[in-house]
Design an enzyme around this catalytic site. Sequence first.
Site, short mmCIF file in Angstrom:
data_model
loop_
_atom_site.label_atom_id
_atom_site.label_comp_id
_atom_site.label_asym_id
_atom_site.label_seq_id
_atom_site.Cartn_x
_atom_site.Cartn_y
_atom_site.Cartn_z
CG HIS A 150 53.58 33.17 42.45
ND1 HIS A 150 54.11 31.92 42.21
CD2 HIS A 150 52.23 33.02 42.34
CE1 HIS A 150 53.14 31.05 41.96
NE2 HIS A 150 51.99 31.70 42.02
CD GLU A 195 51.79 58.00 38.13
OE1 GLU A 195 51.44 57.22 37.25
OE2 GLU A 195 51.74 59.23 38.04
CG HIS A 236 49.27 31.70 45.76
ND1 HIS A 236 48.77 30.43 45.64
CD2 HIS A 236 49.75 32.01 44.53
CE1 HIS A 236 48.96 29.99 44.41
NE2 HIS A 236 49.55 30.94 43.71
CD GLU A 263 45.52 28.34 40.49
OE1 GLU A 263 44.29 28.27 40.70
OE2 GLU A 263 46.37 28.04 41.34
CG HIS A 306 48.04 33.70 39.41
ND1 HIS A 306 47.94 34.28 40.64
CD2 HIS A 306 48.69 32.52 39.61
CE1 HIS A 306 48.48 33.49 41.55
NE2 HIS A 306 48.95 32.43 40.95
#
Length: 270
Positions: A141, A169, A210, A116, A139
């Site tokens: 999951h 919050e 994803h 990525e 990144h």
Amino acid sequence: MKDLMTLPVMTELIRTVTNMYAHGWDERNGGNVSVLLDEAELADCLDLNRVHRSIPTGFDAPELDGRYFLVTGTGKYFKNVQYEPCKNLGIVRLTDGGRQAELLWGFTDGGSFTSEFAAHIMSHAVRLRLDPAHRVVMHCHPNNLVAMSFVHSLDEREFTRTLWQMETECIIVFPDGVNVLPWMLCGTNEIGLATAGKMQTARLVVWANHGIYAAGRDLDECFGLIETAEKAAEIYLKIAHLPRLNTITDEDLHKVEARYGVKAREGWLK
Ligand code: 2HA
Ligand code: ZN
């Protein structure tokens, strides 16, 4: 020369990816992190003239030519980073308008940066234009955000408003909200460009079905953005099927804005 392993960003990255794994956000080789490094700081720990190999990136990034990144490796497991950082991580310098990445350290088994990398570098370029202190793209999951993306509208305003309403919050941590991309093929320049486009207006970008991307000034900022959104998604999934008797209203959220000096994304509160 100082020991590279004593560089604060190295220690922090190793601790952060270990913690991300512990949170269940990074099964197997899931997730990737990149940090823009300071050349002067790096030069104290690494011979910057010693290039181990040059790896084609498959994209252009002229704005980031000559910049240095600490990045997780493709196919590598976050759970293993702490035991073998030099195999699972790499330090690269972008050259040739971003088309090549010169490997200066790491990926000792012949490995390469995350699949990525395009999404990371394109996002770095966008966020740096908006904030010169920007440094990190992350990144992963997280279960609840991914689950939520299957059952909630992917309209960005609606998705954000639901998260804001799940915990007081949230609006303080991400007043810019979350942007959302529909399912797209990962590891491509197309999703990289789309992610960077979404980074123009928010530091969090959900990849439906994803995972999520976060951008910030340091690793803690990115981790904190994700853990707050993920907690809100968890609460949403716990209550989504139940009758709702109480809620945080837009009027309440305006009070939070006033008290904490934050401004919600324009037009996203009533
Ligand atoms: O690194 O998370 O999106 C594996 C991934 C791909
Ligand atoms: Zn992923």
